[in-house]
Design a protein around this motif. Structure first.
Motif, PDB file in Angstrom:
ATOM      1  N   LEU A 145     -13.695  -3.057   3.979  1.00  0.00           N
ATOM      2  CA  LEU A 145     -12.997  -2.023   4.749  1.00  0.00           C
ATOM      3  C   LEU A 145     -13.950  -1.495   5.826  1.00  0.00           C
ATOM      4  O   LEU A 145     -13.683  -0.509   6.494  1.00  0.00           O
ATOM      5  N   ASN A 146     -15.089  -2.190   6.012  1.00  0.00           N
ATOM      6  CA  ASN A 146     -16.156  -1.754   6.920  1.00  0.00           C
ATOM      7  C   ASN A 146     -16.547  -2.830   7.909  1.00  0.00           C
ATOM      8  O   ASN A 146     -16.507  -3.995   7.546  1.00  0.00           O
ATOM      9  N   ARG A 163     -10.033  -6.824   7.428  1.00  0.00           N
ATOM     10  CA  ARG A 163      -9.887  -6.046   6.204  1.00  0.00           C
ATOM     11  C   ARG A 163      -9.460  -6.997   5.093  1.00  0.00           C
ATOM     12  O   ARG A 163      -8.431  -7.681   5.222  1.00  0.00           O
ATOM     13  N   PHE A 212       0.858  -1.180   0.000  1.00  0.00           N
ATOM     14  CA  PHE A 212       0.000   0.000   0.000  1.00  0.00           C
ATOM     15  C   PHE A 212       0.897   1.234   0.000  1.00  0.00           C
ATOM     16  O   PHE A 212       1.796   1.357   0.832  1.00  0.00           O
ATOM     17  N   GLU A 213       0.627   2.121  -0.945  1.00  0.00           N
ATOM     18  CA  GLU A 213       1.433   3.334  -1.081  1.00  0.00           C
ATOM     19  C   GLU A 213       0.621   4.536  -0.634  1.00  0.00           C
ATOM     20  O   GLU A 213      -0.581   4.581  -0.848  1.00  0.00           O
ATOM     21  N   LEU A 214       1.282   5.510  -0.003  1.00  0.00           N
ATOM     22  CA  LEU A 214       0.556   6.735   0.347  1.00  0.00           C
ATOM     23  C   LEU A 214       1.441   7.961   0.180  1.00  0.00           C
ATOM     24  O   LEU A 214       2.664   7.849   0.155  1.00  0.00           O
ATOM     25  N   ASP A 215       0.788   9.111   0.055  1.00  0.00           N
ATOM     26  CA  ASP A 215       1.527  10.372  -0.004  1.00  0.00           C
ATOM     27  C   ASP A 215       1.992  10.725   1.390  1.00  0.00           C
ATOM     28  O   ASP A 215       1.180  10.779   2.322  1.00  0.00           O
ATOM     29  N   LEU A 227      -5.510   6.069   7.467  1.00  0.00           N
ATOM     30  CA  LEU A 227      -4.828   5.432   8.598  1.00  0.00           C
ATOM     31  C   LEU A 227      -5.435   5.935   9.905  1.00  0.00           C
ATOM     32  O   LEU A 227      -5.618   7.133  10.094  1.00  0.00           O
ATOM     33  N   TYR A 285      -7.161   2.157  -1.655  1.00  0.00           N
ATOM     34  CA  TYR A 285      -7.439   0.808  -1.161  1.00  0.00           C
ATOM     35  C   TYR A 285      -8.242   0.104  -2.242  1.00  0.00           C
ATOM     36  O   TYR A 285      -9.458   0.228  -2.306  1.00  0.00           O
ATOM     37  N   ALA A 319      -8.798   4.704   1.637  1.00  0.00           N
ATOM     38  CA  ALA A 319      -8.753   4.330   3.048  1.00  0.00           C
ATOM     39  C   ALA A 319      -7.927   5.373   3.784  1.00  0.00           C
ATOM     40  O   ALA A 319      -7.168   6.132   3.172  1.00  0.00           O
ATOM     41  N   PHE A 327       0.765  -5.038   6.528  1.00  0.00           N
ATOM     42  CA  PHE A 327      -0.194  -4.806   5.449  1.00  0.00           C
ATOM     43  C   PHE A 327       0.246  -5.455   4.144  1.00  0.00           C
ATOM     44  O   PHE A 327       1.413  -5.339   3.768  1.00  0.00           O
ATOM     45  N   PHE A 387     -11.816  -6.615  13.500  1.00  0.00           N
ATOM     46  CA  PHE A 387     -12.432  -5.941  12.353  1.00  0.00           C
ATOM     47  C   PHE A 387     -11.625  -6.240  11.097  1.00  0.00           C
ATOM     48  O   PHE A 387     -10.711  -5.499  10.743  1.00  0.00           O
ATOM     49  N   LEU A 432      -4.896   6.701   1.543  1.00  0.00           N
ATOM     50  CA  LEU A 432      -4.270   5.812   0.562  1.00  0.00           C
ATOM     51  C   LEU A 432      -5.309   5.150  -0.326  1.00  0.00           C
ATOM     52  O   LEU A 432      -6.492   5.084   0.025  1.00  0.00           O
ATOM     53  N   GLU A 452      -4.798  -6.568   6.234  1.00  0.00           N
ATOM     54  CA  GLU A 452      -4.201  -6.039   7.470  1.00  0.00           C
ATOM     55  C   GLU A 452      -4.221  -7.155   8.493  1.00  0.00           C
ATOM     56  O   GLU A 452      -5.290  -7.703   8.775  1.00  0.00           O
ATOM     57  N   PRO A 476      -8.744  -1.641  13.995  1.00  0.00           N
ATOM     58  CA  PRO A 476      -8.124  -1.613  12.663  1.00  0.00           C
ATOM     59  C   PRO A 476      -7.350  -0.320  12.399  1.00  0.00           C
ATOM     60  O   PRO A 476      -7.690   0.731  12.935  1.00  0.00           O
ATOM     61  N   ILE A 477      -6.313  -0.425  11.582  1.00  0.00           N
ATOM     62  CA  ILE A 477      -5.545   0.748  11.153  1.00  0.00           C
ATOM     63  C   ILE A 477      -6.171   1.327   9.887  1.00  0.00           C
ATOM     64  O   ILE A 477      -6.275   2.541   9.732  1.00  0.00           O
ATOM     65  N   LEU A 478      -6.564   0.457   8.981  1.00  0.00           N
ATOM     66  CA  LEU A 478      -7.187   0.907   7.734  1.00  0.00           C
ATOM     67  C   LEU A 478      -8.669   1.164   7.996  1.00  0.00           C
ATOM     68  O   LEU A 478      -9.409   0.241   8.351  1.00  0.00           O
ATOM     69  N   THR A 479      -9.072   2.428   7.859  1.00  0.00           N
ATOM     70  CA  THR A 479     -10.448   2.785   8.164  1.00  0.00           C
ATOM     71  C   THR A 479     -11.075   3.467   6.949  1.00  0.00           C
ATOM     72  O   THR A 479     -10.372   4.088   6.146  1.00  0.00           O
ATOM     73  N   PRO A 480     -12.396   3.333   6.825  1.00  0.00           N
ATOM     74  CA  PRO A 480     -13.042   3.759   5.586  1.00  0.00           C
ATOM     75  C   PRO A 480     -13.387   5.242   5.527  1.00  0.00           C
ATOM     76  O   PRO A 480     -13.592   5.772   4.447  1.00  0.00           O
TER      77      PRO A 480
END
Lengths: 429, 429
Positions: free
Chosen positions: A427-428, A422, A169-172, B180, B173, B178, A205, A420, B171, A218, B155-159
């Motif tokens: 993602l919910n 993923r 997973f990539e992010l800015d 953080l 997803y 998603a 991840f 929870f 990020l 995750e 969870p770390i990844l949240t919607p």
């Protein structure tokens, strides 16, 4: 009156106590009502009788609904035959009378249950799984403390896409890119020179597109790293750890394993030595069992299932071909084509729960591997540094918590082993 | 011969042992050489004398360099005056003679040290900080187990970007977005109906642009949530927890606190009751102390510093104006303009280490707050569900691990309290 927990009721037989709980189930037979109470620590039956309660209360209790929250006062008695406790209610009060609860006793589809994961967690199966998970986490910390490991939290935000970006997973990250960690191992290797033995335990991840019963995007991973060990010592620590974790569950979660209808005998085997075969032997065995695996190939998930159904205890598969394993694994001096590594596979078809190896500790060798794997050399300059300044023989391993929970609980799908989950399609909540 | 750890040398006085370690320092005076050994568990001095070693070994040892890795064999003796142990070396072997070590005894700039964080971790100060951190983590787990909390990993990844995206890392997803997690609290509120008392402990993320000594973009947070508690009970748990954590450090990390030159007396105060004042009282006091804070305003970092320098023990500031606090905090029935909340501020100028509150447990009230805060209602539908199906009075709190480590270690900047810090300008190594 102080509130007591249901798990402690045995200490209060014949005494009056106060309990705060949810009504997990209820039934009524004329002049008497039965509420199954759940307070998080356990389950107990409350008996409400029209002779004990005044008319107003008796009318009020008719309003009870699934998952209503209550405070009750009553006298504790033991079930004549079972290790269960009942409360003869003398007074009660609703915190809230719940609206019609969406999760009924009837069968629901997995998507519906997962959409309602925030409520599904209350179901006794899910409750039991999370309690086993908690024991496994707790035992991990105990084991490492006992064995002089220091917790070193490795970072989640990492600067380099070391092994290709397809599963990352990539992010800015302000004006650059960052990637979510897949493992803290490399960072732990840095910390052993400060602390000798270290571990981390946190979320990792994987942006894998695979939809299997063994994959989450995750999940929680524990990495351990040790200075001055060889592969045999490394495997010994793994065996001791897994044995310690499973023993803790057997000791603390009898009731939970019963709810899960887990075959306890299968877990009690853990006291016997783990099996150990080489990758060559594993492939030969798999071919005999009808797998189409070829010599030198990695074991697929199906292979692990077929193979571990043959075993009644965890199985180490050692000495995989180095070319199918990570660049940092040290090679076997007696056969350079093999890595000094092992995967630990859980029995009963569960498959890989741990991956571990001796690490390459020679600067020149490691540099050569990095080049062979076409990895960006400058991204690894700090990792190479560790081989310049007091390099030592070392190794480690990592476990996937959810896979261990699945095996210990005896459940087929990993998605129920984390609060929870993923996945590629979820993602919910 | 089995390898022993330096921390256990007291058990081996007058015996011959084997130690595997790094040379953290060395000096020589003619016919005798002194190596300061570090094996992760502690420090000990090795004495190498030309009369004890043969000529080849004596020549070889001249090659020693800072951070070289060695195995030594020798007899243990106790320092006549101090609790320190020495080894009279009879034999040794280098694993690796280190290249010239970049971190010298001279002063280095913070950027240089942070660029070399993978090596800097070996310095005695950094070693001591990570050991204290480890004790604080370990004590947290012990405390919660002792008090019947179950670990529920949020969870770390949240919607949803629930409270605006400015401080969130976003990020891709798969085919959606998603974010953080900044806190697991809302998820823990779901879990209390299953488990009563729960906690999480993991990394959280804030894309804050602020560059202060108290901010990291990735840090470790512990959230705890309890069913059936009021604010007073909640604060009691916090006080007991912090007291337990600090006591553990005082008991287990005497040597580390000495290396850090920490004023032990300041930590020993923890046995006294914590101070407690309201937000109104805190603002009044701050105005007297010369702060320009206005009535009803939140305390800034500088205010917390000024205020807590007045105290020799942690300080609860309670009942903040509800309009400057989160939507989920329950309001004081006696004064709707105040939230039933408290921040716990560490003394000596350290400031906030815990934030906690009673949670709004009424469906209609919570819905009203969500609308007032212009939050996306459907993103909170699962959270609102918790108020429909057996809502109970509940509350909780969260601590920032790094801020506690900074306070307990007595260090000014939070960046040294985590193994691999991430800040607005740092994502390496």
């Amino acid at each position: 009156m102080e509130t007591v927990l249901i798990k402690d009721l045995a200490k209060f037989v014949d005494q009056e106590v106060e309990i705060k709980a949810w009504v997990a189930n209820f039934r009524s037979s004329g002049k008497i009502a039965f509420w199954q109470l759940r307070d998080g620590s356990g389950f107990a039956q409350a008996i409400l009788s029209s002779t004990e309660l005044d008319e107003t209360k008796w009318q009020e209790l008719q309003k009870v609904s699934l998952e209503s929250s209550v405070k009750i006062i009553g006298k504790v008695s033991k079930h004549p035959k079972k290790e269960e406790y009942e409360i003869q209610v003398s007074d009660f009060e609703f915190y809230q009378i719940a609206e019609e609860y969406p999760i009924a006793k009837k069968e629901h589809g997995v998507d519906f249950l997962m959409d309602n994961r925030h409520l599904w967690l209350r179901s006794s199966h899910q409750w039991a799984i999370m309690r086993v998970r908690n024991t496994l986490i707790s035992a991990t910390y105990d084991f490492f403390r006992e064995h002089n490991f220091i917790k070193i939290d490795s970072p989640i935000l990492t600067p380099n896409a070391c092994e290709g970006t397809t599963e990352l997973f990539e992010l800015d990250y302000f004006d650059t890119k960052a990637y979510l960690s897949q493992s803290g191992q490399l960072y732990l290797e840095a910390a052993i020179a400060a602390h000798g033995r270290v571990f981390d335990f946190g979320p990792v991840f994987r942006a894998e597109k695979s939809k299997t019963r063994r994959h989450l995007t995750e999940f929680w991973m524990m990495d351990a790293e040790m200075a001055f060990v060889d592969l045999a010592e490394n495997l010994k620590v793994q065996e001791d750890l897994i044995r310690f974790m499973v023993s803790a569950v057997l000791e603390k979660n009898k009731a939970e394993l019963e709810i899960l209808e887990r075959d306890i005998k299968a877990l009690e085997n853990i006291t016997k030595p783990f099996y150990k075969i080489t990758h060559v032997e594993a492939v030969k065995k798999l071919q005999e069992l009808g797998s189409d695996i070829k010599d030198g190939e990695d074991l697929g998930a199906d292979d692990e299932t077929i193979l571990t159904k043959q075993y009644d205890n965890p199985l180490f598969v050692t000495h995989y071909p180095s070319k199918i394993k990570a660049f940092y694994m040290k090679r076997d001096a007696e056969d350079e084509s093999k890595a000094l590594c092992a995967d630990l596979l859980a029995p009963e078809g569960y498959g890989e729960i741990i991956g571990g190896s001796q690490r390459e500790d020679d600067y020149q060798e490691l540099l050569k591997r990095i080049k062979e794997h076409r990895l960006p050399e400058d991204a690894f300059s700090w990792y190479l540094d560790l081989r310049k300044y007091g390099s030592v023989p070392h190794g480690g391993f990592g476990f996937g918590l959810e896979r261990i929970v699945a095996w210990v609980c005896g459940i087929p799908h990993i998605r129920e082993t984390i609060p929870f989950p993923r996945t590629i399609s979820r993602l919910n909540p």
